[in-house]
Design a protein around this motif. Structure first.
Motif, PDB file in Angstrom:
ATOM      1  N   SER A  42       0.813  -1.232   0.000  1.00 25.83           N
ATOM      2  CA  SER A  42       0.000   0.000   0.000  1.00 25.83           C
ATOM      3  C   SER A  42       0.841   1.274   0.000  1.00 25.83           C
ATOM      4  N   LEU A  43       1.824   1.323  -0.891  1.00 29.54           N
ATOM      5  CA  LEU A  43       2.645   2.526  -1.029  1.00 29.54           C
ATOM      6  C   LEU A  43       1.885   3.612  -1.772  1.00 29.54           C
ATOM      7  N   GLY A  44       1.853   4.817  -1.211  1.00 29.08           N
ATOM      8  CA  GLY A  44       1.299   5.975  -1.898  1.00 29.08           C
ATOM      9  C   GLY A  44       2.371   6.628  -2.748  1.00 29.08           C
ATOM     10  N   ALA A  45       2.674   6.012  -3.897  1.00 27.03           N
ATOM     11  CA  ALA A  45       3.818   6.433  -4.712  1.00 27.03           C
ATOM     12  C   ALA A  45       3.703   7.870  -5.211  1.00 27.03           C
ATOM     13  N   CYS A  46       2.475   8.382  -5.319  1.00 21.30           N
ATOM     14  CA  CYS A  46       2.294   9.763  -5.795  1.00 21.30           C
ATOM     15  C   CYS A  46       2.924  10.777  -4.838  1.00 21.30           C
ATOM     16  N   GLN A  77      -1.505 -22.397  -4.225  1.00 19.40           N
ATOM     17  CA  GLN A  77      -2.678 -22.827  -4.994  1.00 19.40           C
ATOM     18  C   GLN A  77      -3.758 -21.753  -4.877  1.00 19.40           C
ATOM     19  N   TYR A  78      -4.638 -21.665  -5.852  1.00 12.61           N
ATOM     20  CA  TYR A  78      -5.715 -20.664  -5.795  1.00 12.61           C
ATOM     21  C   TYR A  78      -6.973 -21.185  -6.471  1.00 12.61           C
ATOM     22  N   ASP A  79      -8.085 -20.580  -6.104  1.00 11.70           N
ATOM     23  CA  ASP A  79      -9.342 -20.745  -6.844  1.00 11.70           C
ATOM     24  C   ASP A  79      -9.570 -19.556  -7.757  1.00 11.70           C
ATOM     25  N   ASN A  80      -9.291 -18.362  -7.210  1.00  9.09           N
ATOM     26  CA  ASN A  80      -9.345 -17.116  -7.992  1.00  9.09           C
ATOM     27  C   ASN A  80      -7.977 -16.444  -7.914  1.00  9.09           C
ATOM     28  N   LEU A  81      -7.546 -15.890  -9.030  1.00  6.13           N
ATOM     29  CA  LEU A  81      -6.241 -15.232  -9.087  1.00  6.13           C
ATOM     30  C   LEU A  81      -6.411 -13.789  -9.547  1.00  6.13           C
ATOM     31  N   VAL A  82      -5.762 -12.856  -8.849  1.00  9.35           N
ATOM     32  CA  VAL A  82      -5.741 -11.450  -9.253  1.00  9.35           C
ATOM     33  C   VAL A  82      -4.299 -11.065  -9.538  1.00  9.35           C
ATOM     34  N   ILE A  83      -4.024 -10.672 -10.768  1.00 10.53           N
ATOM     35  CA  ILE A  83      -2.677 -10.238 -11.153  1.00 10.53           C
ATOM     36  C   ILE A  83      -2.643  -8.715 -11.071  1.00 10.53           C
ATOM     37  N   ALA A  84      -1.902  -8.217 -10.088  1.00 11.33           N
ATOM     38  CA  ALA A  84      -1.828  -6.774  -9.839  1.00 11.33           C
ATOM     39  C   ALA A  84      -0.368  -6.377  -9.638  1.00 11.33           C
ATOM     40  N   VAL A  85       0.457  -6.750 -10.612  1.00 12.45           N
ATOM     41  CA  VAL A  85       1.908  -6.589 -10.472  1.00 12.45           C
ATOM     42  C   VAL A  85       2.403  -5.203 -10.859  1.00 12.45           C
ATOM     43  N   GLY A  86       1.494  -4.322 -11.320  1.00 10.41           N
ATOM     44  CA  GLY A  86       1.877  -2.945 -11.595  1.00 10.41           C
ATOM     45  C   GLY A  86       2.807  -2.806 -12.782  1.00 10.41           C
ATOM     46  N   ALA A  87       3.583  -1.735 -12.763  1.00  8.43           N
ATOM     47  CA  ALA A  87       4.497  -1.438 -13.862  1.00  8.43           C
ATOM     48  C   ALA A  87       5.823  -0.955 -13.296  1.00  8.43           C
ATOM     49  N   LYS A  88       6.844  -1.030 -14.116  1.00 13.65           N
ATOM     50  CA  LYS A  88       8.158  -0.542 -13.710  1.00 13.65           C
ATOM     51  C   LYS A  88       8.563   0.601 -14.628  1.00 13.65           C
ATOM     52  N   PRO A  89       9.439   1.487 -14.148  1.00  7.95           N
ATOM     53  CA  PRO A  89       9.863   2.595 -15.005  1.00  7.95           C
ATOM     54  C   PRO A  89      10.666   2.091 -16.194  1.00  7.95           C
ATOM     55  N   ILE A  90      10.443   2.697 -17.325  1.00  4.97           N
ATOM     56  CA  ILE A  90      11.207   2.341 -18.522  1.00  4.97           C
ATOM     57  C   ILE A  90      12.633   2.872 -18.374  1.00  4.97           C
ATOM     58  N   VAL A  91      13.597   1.986 -18.537  1.00  5.75           N
ATOM     59  CA  VAL A  91      15.008   2.375 -18.510  1.00  5.75           C
ATOM     60  C   VAL A  91      15.548   2.207 -19.931  1.00  5.75           C
ATOM     61  N   LEU A 151      12.124   6.785  -9.920  1.00  6.36           N
ATOM     62  CA  LEU A 151      11.337   7.135  -8.733  1.00  6.36           C
ATOM     63  C   LEU A 151       9.967   6.460  -8.815  1.00  6.36           C
ATOM     64  N   THR A 152       9.924   5.217  -8.335  1.00  2.13           N
ATOM     65  CA  THR A 152       8.687   4.437  -8.342  1.00  2.13           C
ATOM     66  C   THR A 152       8.427   3.767  -7.005  1.00  2.13           C
ATOM     67  N   ASP A 198      25.492  16.017 -12.795  1.00  6.42           N
ATOM     68  CA  ASP A 198      26.008  15.142 -11.738  1.00  6.42           C
ATOM     69  C   ASP A 198      25.073  13.982 -11.429  1.00  6.42           C
ATOM     70  N   ALA A 199      23.850  14.060 -11.933  1.00 11.59           N
ATOM     71  CA  ALA A 199      22.863  13.001 -11.676  1.00 11.59           C
ATOM     72  C   ALA A 199      21.814  13.018 -12.779  1.00 11.59           C
ATOM     73  N   VAL A 200      21.165  11.880 -12.969  1.00 12.51           N
ATOM     74  CA  VAL A 200      20.117  11.735 -13.989  1.00 12.51           C
ATOM     75  C   VAL A 200      18.916  11.048 -13.355  1.00 12.51           C
ATOM     76  N   LEU A 201      17.722  11.607 -13.567  1.00 12.70           N
ATOM     77  CA  LEU A 201      16.472  10.956 -13.166  1.00 12.70           C
ATOM     78  C   LEU A 201      15.726  10.531 -14.419  1.00 12.70           C
ATOM     79  N   LEU A 202      15.445   9.243 -14.530  1.00 14.55           N
ATOM     80  CA  LEU A 202      14.714   8.714 -15.679  1.00 14.55           C
ATOM     81  C   LEU A 202      13.224   8.707 -15.373  1.00 14.55           C
ATOM     82  N   SER A 203      12.451   9.427 -16.177  1.00 10.62           N
ATOM     83  CA  SER A 203      10.987   9.466 -15.999  1.00 10.62           C
ATOM     84  C   SER A 203      10.321   9.465 -17.368  1.00 10.62           C
ATOM     85  N   VAL A 204      10.620   8.416 -18.133  1.00  9.67           N
ATOM     86  CA  VAL A 204      10.175   8.361 -19.528  1.00  9.67           C
ATOM     87  C   VAL A 204       8.939   7.493 -19.726  1.00  9.67           C
TER      88      VAL A 204
END
Length: 443
Positions: free
Chosen positions: A38-42, A97-111, A125-126, A233-239
């Protein structure tokens, strides 16, 4: 009956919480690759900006709190594969094992696959770890004075303000010819660009990063496709983001070319009893019911409730999104909802639009500022299909009302032109900018 959820962010934990409320007896297990959920990434840009110190403020609900509701969380574990026929998810040489499966793996930043991207002081920054690492470096590394931000989307713009507040020299690099041109029309993009210039953010439009150079494995400069080289001196990737679905690539699960999981209005995939939503799945447009990719917490939160209801036997459907969004860039606020002109054109919708500049309240109360509104109407149905705003003093919160008009498919006519909006001198003028725009559309 057991529901297994893969992923512990907004969608996954939203499903878990709603499921528990719906069914006190359901067995619920979450597999999460971090030691938190439950990270509030925003909130990460504001954490890095040192608006607050405690990183745990970004955690909406702890693992212990979920466990107290009899929701099992298997942390620091990553699912490697799923056998959909035997209904097993494999992780750490074990399986669930499962009866119902929820895939909620999100996304990763594009590098981007470019030379030098593995150097020290190249950041994304994710995650919470990203935020802690970036904040520590910005606050304590006295050798970081110039920072390049690659990509001028929501994160890129928010971090331009953050780095500026931390007294860094900022270079903002964007491949497109305008800032946020896929989110806003030109009028609002130009206001954003003007604010960046006013705040001395070095904005490079129509430029592409091709190499990151380093000395002693620490960033020393960036090289652009145009041939320019800029010392930083530094780079932030947010593409942008890539769905975290590589482990499902060769499975029978239906995905599009980007690896985004295809779901229907119930969150169902093409495999029975397998659901998905959030940043790893498509969502739906409320305006035309088409698939869209909208990696927003607001979408994830709503869709998670729909999935939980359907697993619980309560019929529910996700009706769609109008991609409402809001952003603060220094003292400029911008907001949007519905379609832009470009989106309408791509959908072959005939439209009429107006762009209005006015004042946010009366001139005899303090701090009167400019306010801007673009309103877009379907010429054939006369329904409002899009709105964009810019201003300050929280004046763009008018977008909430405009989103409601789009949601209700309100038609521009004499009645709507007379909509009864509240008025008091500190908040608005007696004829509000919304009235002016509606009047022009109604001509």
């Amino acid at each position: 009956m057991k529901t297994l959820i893969i992923g512990g962010s907004a969608t996954g934990m939203g499903v878990a919480a709603r499921l528990r409320r719906n069914d006190p007896n359901m067995e619920i297990t979450v597999i999460q690759d971090k030691d938190y959920v439950s990270l509030g990434a925003c909130g990460l840009p504001y954490f890095v900006a040192n608006n607050f110190d405690n990183k745990n403020n970004l955690i909406a609900r702890t693992i212990e709190e979920f466990k107290n509701n009899e929701i099992k969380v298997i942390s620091n574990s990553k699912v490697k594969s799923i056998d959909f026929k035997s209904k097993k998810a494999f992780y750490n040489d074990q399986f669930e094992q499962y009866d119902n499966l929820v895939i909620a793996v999100g996304a990763k930043p594009i590098v981007p696959n470019i030379k030098g991207v593995e150097a020290d002081n190249v950041f994304t920054l994710t995650t919470l770890e990203d935020g802690v690492n970036l904040k520590e470096k910005m606050m304590n590394d006295k050798n970081i004075n110039k920072v390049a931000i690659i990509g001028a989307g929501f994160i890129g713009l928010e971090m331009s303000e953050t780095f500026s507040e931390l007294n860094k020299e900022v270079y903002l690099l964007e491949m497109e010819s305008k800032v946020m041109i896929k989110t806003f029309d030109e009028e609002i993009s130009e206001l954003l660009e003007s604010k960046l210039k006013e705040k001395k953010i070095n904005t490079l439009l129509g430029e592409q990063l091709v190499e990151i150079k380093s000395k002693d494995n620490k960033v020393s400069s960036i090289v652009l496709k145009s041939g320019k080289e800029i010392e930083v001196d530094a780079v932030l990737l947010s593409v942008g983001f890539q769905p975290n679905t590589q482990f499902l690539k060769d499975s029978e699960l239906e995905m599009n070319e980007r690896g985004t999981i295809i779901v229907n209005f119930k969150g169902e995939t093409n495999i029975e009893n397998v659901y998905s939503a959030g940043d790893c799945a498509v969502s739906k447009s409320y305006i035309d019911n088409q698939d869209i990719y909208s990696p927003l917490a607001t979408v994830a939160s709503k869709f998670s409730k729909v999935i939980a209801d359907n697993i619980s036997g309560k019929e529910n459907e996700y009706v769609g999104s109008i991609q409402s969004a809001i952003l603060r860039l220094f003292d400029l606020e911008v907001a949007r909802t519905g379609l832009t002109e470009k989106m309408a054109q791509d959908k072959n919708i005939k439209f009429k639009s107006v762009f209005i500049k006015d004042k946010d309240h009366t001139n005899y109360t303090p701090n009167q500022k400019d306010i801007y509104l673009k309103l877009i109407m379907n010429s054939e149905t006369r329904e409002i299909i899009g709105a964009q705003m810019a201003g300050s003093n929280n004046s763009v919160l008018r977008i909430y009302g405009l989103a409601a008009l789009i949601w209700q498919k309100a038609k521009v006519n004499n009645s709507l032109e007379q909509i009864d909006l509240p008025y008091a001198p500190p908040f608005s003028r007696s004829v509000d900018i919304i009235h002016i725009a509606l009047s022009k559309l109604n001509k």
